[in-house]
Design a protein around this motif. Sequence first.
Motif, mmCIF file in Angstrom:
data_model
loop_
_atom_site.group_PDB
_atom_site.id
_atom_site.type_symbol
_atom_site.label_atom_id
_atom_site.label_comp_id
_atom_site.label_asym_id
_atom_site.label_seq_id
_atom_site.Cartn_x
_atom_site.Cartn_y
_atom_site.Cartn_z
ATOM 1 N N ALA A 4 -0.288 7.471 -10.080
ATOM 2 C CA ALA A 4 -0.866 6.339 -9.345
ATOM 3 C C ALA A 4 -0.955 5.129 -10.265
ATOM 4 C CB ALA A 4 -2.246 6.719 -8.804
ATOM 5 N N MET A 5 -1.391 5.338 -11.516
ATOM 6 C CA MET A 5 -1.513 4.214 -12.457
ATOM 7 C C MET A 5 -0.134 3.622 -12.768
ATOM 8 S SD MET A 5 -4.682 3.650 -12.916
ATOM 9 C CE MET A 5 -5.550 4.406 -11.536
ATOM 10 N N ARG A 6 0.882 4.487 -12.784
ATOM 11 C CA ARG A 6 2.251 4.001 -13.055
ATOM 12 C C ARG A 6 2.753 3.083 -11.945
ATOM 13 N NH1 ARG A 6 7.236 5.138 -11.416
ATOM 14 N NH2 ARG A 6 6.665 6.944 -10.139
ATOM 15 N N ARG B 111 0.360 -2.084 -9.674
ATOM 16 C CA ARG B 111 0.454 -3.316 -10.468
ATOM 17 C C ARG B 111 -0.854 -3.494 -11.247
ATOM 18 N NH1 ARG B 111 2.589 -5.551 -5.147
ATOM 19 N NH2 ARG B 111 4.817 -5.226 -5.397
ATOM 20 N N PRO B 112 -0.831 -4.291 -12.305
ATOM 21 C CA PRO B 112 -2.080 -4.533 -13.036
ATOM 22 C C PRO B 112 -3.175 -4.996 -12.077
ATOM 23 C CG PRO B 112 -0.217 -5.439 -14.238
ATOM 24 C CD PRO B 112 0.328 -4.959 -12.917
ATOM 25 N N VAL C 85 0.840 -1.200 0.000
ATOM 26 C CA VAL C 85 0.000 0.000 0.000
ATOM 27 C C VAL C 85 0.870 1.242 0.000
ATOM 28 C CG1 VAL C 85 -1.716 1.292 1.364
ATOM 29 C CG2 VAL C 85 -1.716 -1.217 1.419
ATOM 30 N N VAL C 86 0.438 2.274 -0.724
ATOM 31 C CA VAL C 86 1.055 3.589 -0.556
ATOM 32 C C VAL C 86 -0.045 4.572 -0.163
ATOM 33 C CG1 VAL C 86 0.973 4.097 -3.041
ATOM 34 C CG2 VAL C 86 2.480 5.401 -1.584
ATOM 35 N N ASP C 87 0.231 5.361 0.871
ATOM 36 C CA ASP C 87 -0.701 6.388 1.337
ATOM 37 C C ASP C 87 -0.116 7.735 0.912
ATOM 38 O OD1 ASP C 87 -2.713 7.774 2.589
ATOM 39 O OD2 ASP C 87 -1.938 7.494 4.619
ATOM 40 N N ALA D 290 4.723 -1.145 -8.438
ATOM 41 C CA ALA D 290 5.335 -1.483 -7.140
ATOM 42 C C ALA D 290 4.316 -1.795 -6.057
ATOM 43 C CB ALA D 290 6.217 -0.312 -6.677
ATOM 44 N N VAL D 291 3.065 -1.349 -6.204
ATOM 45 C CA VAL D 291 2.087 -1.488 -5.122
ATOM 46 C C VAL D 291 0.733 -1.953 -5.667
ATOM 47 C CG1 VAL D 291 3.212 0.299 -3.726
ATOM 48 C CG2 VAL D 291 1.317 0.928 -5.220
#
Length: 244
Positions: A138-140, A143-144, A55-57, A115-116
């Motif tokens: 965020a889309m970059r 992960r899919p 997760v990234v916040d 990465a997340v």
Amino acid sequence: MSRDRFSRVRARGPIPSPNIWHWPDIYEVENRAQDVDGVIFDALAEVADWGGRDVVDVGCGAGFHLPRFAARARSVVGVEPHPPLVAAARSRVAGLASVSVLRGSAEALPLPDAAVDVVHARTAYFFGPGCGPGILEAMRVLRPGGVLAVVDLDATVAPYGTWMRADLPHYDPAVVESFFDAQGFALRRVRTRWEFSDRAALRSVLGIEFSERTAERAFRETPGLGLEVGYRIHVRSAPSGLLL
Ligand SMILES: C[S@@+](CC[C@H](N)C(=O)[O-])C[C@H]1O[C@@H](n2cnc3c(N)ncnc32)[C@H](O)[C@@H]1O
């Protein structure tokens, strides 16, 4: 490491956040009072479950929500542009091995591609009309099949929304919602309860969120220690791969 090392888009820079930048202690009181029934996290668990995931916040502030994510996530990264808040968030999560805090912004996330699994941003006014670079970032980093969840106040819900609109007469909730809709986000609305320990705490929080005039009005119109506050949760998934 350069903060732009991984990013393909140019940073627009942080948007000042007077409440938490100038009054971090009162903002902490506010965070403790917010959503005391955990309705937002319940809804997030349904639309962007973070159990066992990375997760990234984004715009994590003083890191209030990081331990909650860390309780079930594989790893958590808080990203925050304001250096004193980066330090506060690091200090909050010092004992949590799966959590780190990096300086950065939504438009230039200090993370590699894919990465997340979950990108979360709460009371994230920097995600609104014109935030295309933040959505691309965020889309970059997702992960899919990963999910971006943007949580923000719902100005259509009284009484809090009425006070917001008294202070921001040019803010049009319909424009904000149309923007997210056009960008392919699904919308979920939730009603939460804020509950304060005493009226002095309530008054101090209203004082960092509103003009003096509106804060006085809001205090008058709140007879007890609690109030209802609506939120919007905008959710968009990263493409899960090529359809053959
Ligand atoms: C209202 S605070 C919310 C903090 C935290 N999400 C919480 O719920 O406690 C908004 C935060 O967004 C940060 N911020 C401002 N502009 C930003 C940007 N462009 N990218 C990422 N964060 C940003 C501010 O520094 C501030 O910490």
